[in-house]
Design a protein around this motif. Structure first.
Motif, PDB file in Angstrom:
ATOM      1  N   ILE A  17       0.915  -1.100  -0.032  1.00  0.00           N
ATOM      2  CA  ILE A  17      -0.114   0.133  -0.103  1.00  0.00           C
ATOM      3  C   ILE A  17       0.889   1.221  -0.019  1.00  0.00           C
ATOM      4  O   ILE A  17       0.546   2.139  -0.774  1.00  0.00           O
ATOM      5  N   ALA A  21       0.452   2.562  -3.542  1.00  0.00           N
ATOM      6  CA  ALA A  21      -0.949   3.212  -3.554  1.00  0.00           C
ATOM      7  C   ALA A  21      -1.188   4.701  -2.806  1.00  0.00           C
ATOM      8  O   ALA A  21      -1.835   5.568  -3.376  1.00  0.00           O
ATOM      9  N   LEU A  41      -6.147   2.906  -3.958  1.00  0.00           N
ATOM     10  CA  LEU A  41      -6.002   1.463  -3.637  1.00  0.00           C
ATOM     11  C   LEU A  41      -6.446   0.384  -4.843  1.00  0.00           C
ATOM     12  O   LEU A  41      -6.157  -0.670  -4.619  1.00  0.00           O
ATOM     13  N   VAL A  44      -3.479  -1.431  -5.849  1.00  0.00           N
ATOM     14  CA  VAL A  44      -3.204  -2.619  -4.839  1.00  0.00           C
ATOM     15  C   VAL A  44      -4.167  -3.732  -5.118  1.00  0.00           C
ATOM     16  O   VAL A  44      -3.814  -4.690  -5.305  1.00  0.00           O
TER      17      VAL A  44
END
Length: 189
Positions: A17, A21, A41, A44
């Motif tokens: 993350i 992200a 996200l 991810v």
């Protein structure tokens, strides 16, 4: 509390993350609010390694909280890969968890559904989201699932931005709001 078995997956997901992200700079969020960072996200949840970790971590989060459910999903687009990752993680352990997708509005054609996928009527349902700022997307999903006859037992997100979504969802939807990571764990102010 996170079980020791899931700790390596959780640590690796946090690394991914942070690496993939978190985007720093001025952005306007879907809520209309401005922020100094964006947590994308989808970078991810749609990435080969991270997707499996998302499923494991979210399943463990819900299990640790004692949430019993048979269906998981949320407002399309952010929740879709989270739901499929969780469904896949559950399947790897022999658990039958179905995913679903909630449209922003009911279709005016075809079967006229707002909630797509296996029927949620009479089922214990978890509403998922990748991240939440105001809670609006999750609340739209909760409303759609309830109209479809589902029993919403919790809302769960990967990253909580600590901007009031938890308080709003718990007050308005009357269900627990769970998150795998807080913005403080990502080093965000």
């Amino acid at each position: 509390m996170t079980s020791p078995a899931i700790a390596p997956a959780r640590t690796r997901l946090l690394d991914l993350i942070q690496e993939l992200a978190v985007v720093r700079g001025k952005v306007v969020l879907s809520s209309g609010a401005e922020a100094d960072y964006y947590i994308d996200l989808r970078r991810v949840t749609l990435q080969h390694e991270a997707s499996a970790l998302v499923g494991e971590v979210m399943l463990e989060l819900l299990d640790s909280a004692g949430i019993e459910f048979t269906n998981a999903g949320g407002l399309t687009m952010g929740a879709d890969p989270v739901a499929t990752a969780l469904m896949s993680a559950a399947a790897r352990t022999g658990r039958p968890v179905d995913a679903f997708v909630v449209r922003k509005a009911q279709k005016s054609y075809g079967m006229g559904r707002q909630v797509e996928g296996p029927d949620v009527a009479g089922r214990n349902v978890v509403v998922l989201e990748d991240t939440s700022t105001t809670g609006g997307s999750a609340l739209t999903a909760v409303e759609g699932v309830r109209k479809a006859g589902g029993n919403v037992v919790a809302v769960a997100v990967i990253v909580d931005r600590d901007t009031g979504a938890k308080e709003r969802i718990e007050a308005e939807a009357g269900v627990p709001y769970l998150f795998a990571f807080g913005k403080d764990e990502l080093g965000l102010e």
